[in-house]
Design an enzyme around this catalytic site. Structure first.
Site, short mmCIF file in Angstrom:
data_model
loop_
_atom_site.label_atom_id
_atom_site.label_comp_id
_atom_site.label_asym_id
_atom_site.label_seq_id
_atom_site.Cartn_x
_atom_site.Cartn_y
_atom_site.Cartn_z
CB SER A 65 -4.73 25.57 23.84
OG SER A 65 -4.28 26.49 22.85
CG HIS B 93 -7.17 22.44 26.22
ND1 HIS B 93 -6.59 23.25 27.17
CD2 HIS B 93 -6.18 22.12 25.34
CE1 HIS B 93 -5.32 23.42 26.87
NE2 HIS B 93 -5.04 22.74 25.77
CD GLU C 59 -8.28 23.68 30.61
OE1 GLU C 59 -7.90 24.35 31.58
OE2 GLU C 59 -8.06 24.04 29.42
CG ASN D 223 -2.82 26.99 28.05
OD1 ASN D 223 -1.93 26.36 28.59
ND2 ASN D 223 -3.28 26.65 26.85
#
Length: 280
Positions: free
Chosen positions: A116, A137, A149, A187
């Protein structure tokens, strides 16, 4: 093409399920055998519910199960075209796993990390095939969430990127290209919002007021503090700390309240106490 998924926790088992549902033969590998047994039980329960609800037939369930096998031996990655690493978010652990996979995998096998926010280039440097390493991800729960991702390391070549992109699309995910910087895209934007929500509670706001404001004022399906409890306060704090250490920018400073809650063992839904209380 055969796929190997390393790690049979919630993310690893979910990724393995996603690949099997898309028609791939998958071997889910975890050196901790109880994790494998737990993954088997969880997916059996999940699919039994789907059959009971009529969203899946018994024959479809059996077909998917036939494509899924399990192992506690890393050597069983041989024959896989793509290996997906999904072990805990600790860079030294991931580098150790990548070294093992590099030795055990076929020379042309691509190795991807479901991280992540950790450095793809650093993991790739632990192998003799850095050009065949990149990040993918996935989001929890992997069989449900539509996004993935894609992150290229500094040495990832175009052929590896093209093959991985095609593979991820084939398992019915929408892909976005993310830069190899801490937090990638989601994130880096989402976690600071959760952190700011924690600051507001520390400053006197009620958690339910913060969440209702964002759900009704910004049309978010879940409030930032509800989301923090869902993913785990420890996980969220670790991600925020990674952003802070990665960018060395004070705007990513973790909220002290989060650190206190983690020290107290108030980690959210999984412990029954976070910003809200839950029945365990």
């Amino acid at each position: 093409m055969k796929v190997a998924v390393i790690g049979a926790g919630l993310m690893g088992s979910g990724i393995a399920q996603t690949c099997a549902q898309a028609g791939y033969e998958v071997k889910n590998i975890d050196v901790f055998e109880p994790a494998i047994e737990k993954a088997k039980v969880n997916i059996e329960k999940l699919f039994a519910k789907k059959v009971a609800k009529g969203s899946m037939t018994e024959a479809q369930k059996n077909e998917i199960f036939e494509r899924m096998t399990y192992s506690s031996n890393m050597e069983d990655v041989r024959g896989a075209g793509i290996i997906i690493e999904a072990v805990p978010e600790k860079i030294e652990l991931k580098k150790s796993v990548f070294k093992q996979l590099d030795k055990a995998a076929d020379p042309e096998t691509i190795i991807v990390s479901n991280t992540s926010g950790l450095s793809i280039s650093e993991m790739a440097a632990a192998t003799m095939r850095p050009h065949k390493v990149m990040g993918v991800h996935f989001f929890y729960p992997a069989p449900v969430m539509k996004l993935a991702e894609l992150i290229r390391g500094i040495a990832t070549d175009d052929d590896t990127y093209s093959k991985v992109r095609g593979f991820v699309i084939s398992i019915k995910k929408t892909v976005v290209d993310a830069p190899e910087y801490p937090g990638f895209i989601v994130n880096r934007i989402l976690v600071p919002m959760q952190n700011e929500a924690a600051f507001m509670v520390m400053e006197g706001c009620k958690p339910e007021d913060v969440d209702n404001a964002m759900k009704l004022g910004a049309n978010h399906p879940m409030g930032p503090l509800e989301l923090t409890d869902f993913v785990g306060i420890d996980v969220m704090l670790a991600t925020m700390t990674g952003l802070y250490n990665g960018f060395h920018d004070s705007k990513y400073r973790p909220c002290p309240l989060l650190e206190t809650m983690v020290k107290a063992g108030h980690l959210g839904r999984k412990t029954g106490q976070g910003f809200y209380k839950y029945d365990k």
